[in-house]
Design an enzyme around this catalytic site. Structure first.
Site, PDB file in Angstrom:
ATOM      1  N   HIS A   1       6.604  -7.455  -3.844  1.00  0.00           N
ATOM      2  CA  HIS A   1       5.323  -7.856  -4.456  1.00  0.00           C
ATOM      3  C   HIS A   1       4.204  -6.488  -3.565  1.00  0.00           C
ATOM      4  O   HIS A   1       4.654  -5.446  -3.151  1.00  0.00           O
ATOM      5  CB  HIS A   1       4.305  -9.296  -3.503  1.00  0.00           C
ATOM      6  CG  HIS A   1       4.081  -8.896  -2.314  1.00  0.00           C
ATOM      7  ND1 HIS A   1       5.515  -9.823  -1.370  1.00  0.00           N
ATOM      8  CD2 HIS A   1       3.902  -8.132  -1.485  1.00  0.00           C
ATOM      9  CE1 HIS A   1       5.121  -9.902   0.411  1.00  0.00           C
ATOM     10  NE2 HIS A   1       3.540  -8.492   0.376  1.00  0.00           N
TER      11      HIS A   1
HETATM   12  P1  TYD Z   1       5.504 -13.132   1.853  1.00  0.00           P
HETATM   13  O1  TYD Z   1       3.860 -11.895   2.195  1.00  0.00           O
HETATM   14  O2  TYD Z   1       5.379 -13.344   0.100  1.00  0.00           O
HETATM   15  O3  TYD Z   1       6.767 -12.784   2.705  1.00  0.00           O
HETATM   16  P2  TYD Z   1       7.454 -10.907   2.592  1.00  0.00           P
HETATM   17  O4  TYD Z   1       6.983  -9.980   1.890  1.00  0.00           O
HETATM   18  O5  TYD Z   1       7.718 -11.181   4.041  1.00  0.00           O
HETATM   19  O6  TYD Z   1       8.765 -11.613   1.969  1.00  0.00           O
HETATM   20  O7  TYD Z   1       4.801 -14.222   2.620  1.00  0.00           O
HETATM   21  C1  TYD Z   1       5.812 -15.136   2.030  1.00  0.00           C
HETATM   22  C2  TYD Z   1       5.214 -17.092   2.663  1.00  0.00           C
HETATM   23  O8  TYD Z   1       4.396 -17.166   3.822  1.00  0.00           O
HETATM   24  C3  TYD Z   1       4.721 -17.050   1.541  1.00  0.00           C
HETATM   25  O9  TYD Z   1       3.998 -18.795   1.082  1.00  0.00           O
HETATM   26  C4  TYD Z   1       2.796 -17.010   2.129  1.00  0.00           C
HETATM   27  C5  TYD Z   1       3.025 -17.218   3.809  1.00  0.00           C
HETATM   28  N1  TYD Z   1       2.460 -16.338   4.715  1.00  0.00           N
HETATM   29  C6  TYD Z   1       1.697 -16.535   5.348  1.00  0.00           C
HETATM   30  O10 TYD Z   1       1.169 -18.046   5.140  1.00  0.00           O
HETATM   31  N2  TYD Z   1       0.826 -15.669   6.150  1.00  0.00           N
HETATM   32  C7  TYD Z   1       0.896 -14.733   6.666  1.00  0.00           C
HETATM   33  O11 TYD Z   1       0.788 -14.012   6.519  1.00  0.00           O
HETATM   34  C8  TYD Z   1       1.974 -14.164   5.151  1.00  0.00           C
HETATM   35  C9  TYD Z   1       2.437 -12.705   5.665  1.00  0.00           C
HETATM   36  C10 TYD Z   1       3.027 -15.111   4.803  1.00  0.00           C
END
Ligand code: TYD
Length: 146
Positions: free
Chosen positions: A63
């Site tokens: 993303h």
């Molecule tokens: P995401 O940012 O997509 O993780 P990565 O980039 O490490 O793969 O987040 C994964 C899930 O966690 C998504 O459902 C959102 C949640 N999340 C939160 O609730 N708070 C946060 O601070 C972060 C980073 C993620």
């Protein structure tokens, strides 16, 4: 792939390298220091970390953010960080605990090839806001070209 040892030249825009001071206490370990609005180029509003990476097939990220800035570190083990500004792509092998990569807004980033037990730390400029995410790659390309 560039190994992050000698501060590689970044070809991708909207990112940067941040080398934290690293104090080696011989047998007592290594101490690294990050300070908001000092060596981290924003006030830190959120810290999150990723642990229990035990699956070699795991892929995270995929993303970009519209406004958020982050600095990502590999505290133990190693992983591959792929950066994509919509025009250039670059892979960095992350394994130095004091070398952070600044992920600015409008930068597609993917983390993969985690070593067993790899630990990631992320410092973020703002609180979690799903509306700040661009999770669709075509939408990302359209957004950076707009
Ligand atoms: P995401 O940012 O997509 O993780 P990565 O980039 O490490 O793969 O987040 C994964 C899930 O966690 C998504 O459902 C959102 C949640 N999340 C939160 O609730 N708070 C946060 O601070 C972060 C980073 C993620």
């Amino acid at each position: 792939m560039n190994q992050v040892t000698e501060l590689p030249e970044l070809r991708v825009r909207r990112c940067g390298l941040i080398e934290l001071p690293r104090i080696v206490d011989q047998r007592d370990g290594v101490l690294c220091i990050a300070e908001g609005a000092r060596n981290i180029p924003f006030e830190i509003r959120r810290v999150y970390y990723i642990t229990h990476l035990e699956n070699a097939e795991s892929v995270r990220g995929k993303h970009a953010h519209r406004t958020l800035s982050q600095v990502i570190f590999c505290l133990s083990g190693s992983f591959v960080l792929e950066l994509d500004d919509g025009e250039q792509r670059q892979e960095l092998w992350m394994w130095r605990e004091n070398l952070g990569v600044l992920l600015g807004p409008g930068l597609w980033h993917t983390m993969r090839d985690f070593s067993n037990g790899c630990t990631l730390l992320v410092l973020a400029s703002d609180y979690y806001d799903e509306a700040d995410y661009i999770r669709d790659y075509d939408q990302f390309l359209a957004w950076v070209k707009a």
